[in-house]
Design a protein around this motif. Sequence first.
Motif, mmCIF file in Angstrom:
data_model
loop_
_atom_site.group_PDB
_atom_site.id
_atom_site.type_symbol
_atom_site.label_atom_id
_atom_site.label_comp_id
_atom_site.label_asym_id
_atom_site.label_seq_id
_atom_site.Cartn_x
_atom_site.Cartn_y
_atom_site.Cartn_z
ATOM 1 N N GLU A 107 0.811 -1.213 0.000
ATOM 2 C CA GLU A 107 0.000 0.000 0.000
ATOM 3 C C GLU A 107 0.850 1.273 0.000
ATOM 4 N N LYS A 163 -2.431 6.515 7.549
ATOM 5 C CA LYS A 163 -3.847 6.357 7.213
ATOM 6 C C LYS A 163 -4.005 5.874 5.777
ATOM 7 N N LYS A 164 -5.236 5.526 5.411
ATOM 8 C CA LYS A 164 -5.525 5.114 4.043
ATOM 9 C C LYS A 164 -5.474 6.353 3.150
ATOM 10 N N GLY A 217 -3.254 -5.429 0.029
ATOM 11 C CA GLY A 217 -3.973 -4.318 0.633
ATOM 12 C C GLY A 217 -4.906 -3.603 -0.333
ATOM 13 N N ASN A 218 -5.857 -2.868 0.238
ATOM 14 C CA ASN A 218 -6.877 -2.169 -0.555
ATOM 15 C C ASN A 218 -6.294 -1.151 -1.530
ATOM 16 N N THR A 219 -5.303 -0.386 -1.055
ATOM 17 C CA THR A 219 -4.738 0.662 -1.907
ATOM 18 C C THR A 219 -4.070 0.079 -3.137
ATOM 19 N N ASN A 240 -12.801 -0.716 -6.157
ATOM 20 C CA ASN A 240 -12.956 -0.011 -4.883
ATOM 21 C C ASN A 240 -13.994 -0.761 -4.057
ATOM 22 N N TYR A 288 -1.665 -5.265 7.902
ATOM 23 C CA TYR A 288 -3.034 -5.581 8.312
ATOM 24 C C TYR A 288 -3.053 -6.856 9.145
#
Length: 239
Positions: free
Chosen positions: A90, A139-140, A169-171, A180, A210
Motif C-alpha cells: 500500500e 492512514k488510508k 492491501g486495498n490501496t 474499490n 493488516y
Amino acid sequence: MTKKILDQNTNYEQELINSFEPNFTFSNQTINRLNISQNNLIENNKNKDKELLNLKNRINSIENCNLKKNSKNLILGNGDINSPIMLIGEAPGKEEDETGFAYKSEVGKLLEKMLIAINVDIKKVYLTYAIKFRIPEDKKPNTQDIKRYSKFLKEHISIINPKMIILMGNTAMESVTGINDKISNERGKWKELIFNNVSVPVMITFSPSYLIRYPDNKKYSWEDLKKIREKIKNLKISI
C-alpha cells in the motif's frame, strides 16, 4: 468451524520453515552461451535502471503533494528488478520512510516468513508500493492520491515486466485494478490484467501490516499463499 481455523493456523506456522533450492541447467556450450546471456542481462539491467531512475525523478517532481511534503524519502522499490514476481503493497511506513527501503521492521519480517512458506526468497522478488511516499499517521490514502500515483505504478509494472503480480492491501488493489471494494470480497481470486500487451495473473491478498493488526486473518492469507505457490508451479516460474 473453530477447530478448523486452529488447524489452519497450526499448518501456517509449521509451513513457515519451508525452504527452496534453485535448479540450474547448463548446455554443452556453457561458456559462449553464458557470455551472451550475461551481456544481455547487463544491457537489460542498464535499460531498466535508467527507466526506473527516470520514473523516480518524475514522481519526485510532482508539485502540491502533501504526501511528498511530509515524507523524508521516496520509496520506489527494491529487490530483483528482473524478478518474475512483483509484489505491491500500500504505502511505506515510518521505518521505511526513515531508511529509504521497502518492507522493514515487523512488516518486512512477516512478509519474509510468508514468502518462505511458499518457497520464495524475498530477495528474489521485486517489492514496491502503490503510493511511494509515507501517508501521514499511516492512514488510508484518499481517492485523489490513489489516482495521482496509479499512472506511475502502471508504468512501474511495465518496466519490471513481471510474470505475476501480488497486490497486498486495498490501496494496491484499487491502484492496479480500479476495484474499490472490501478486500475481503476480492482476495484469493486470480485476475488477469494486460501489461505490455501480455496477460499477467494478479492475486489480491491482505497486507502484512493488516495481518499484524488482525492476526486472526492469517488463515485466509495462508489460503491465498497456497494459491500463489500453485500458480508459480503451474507457470513454471523459476525463483
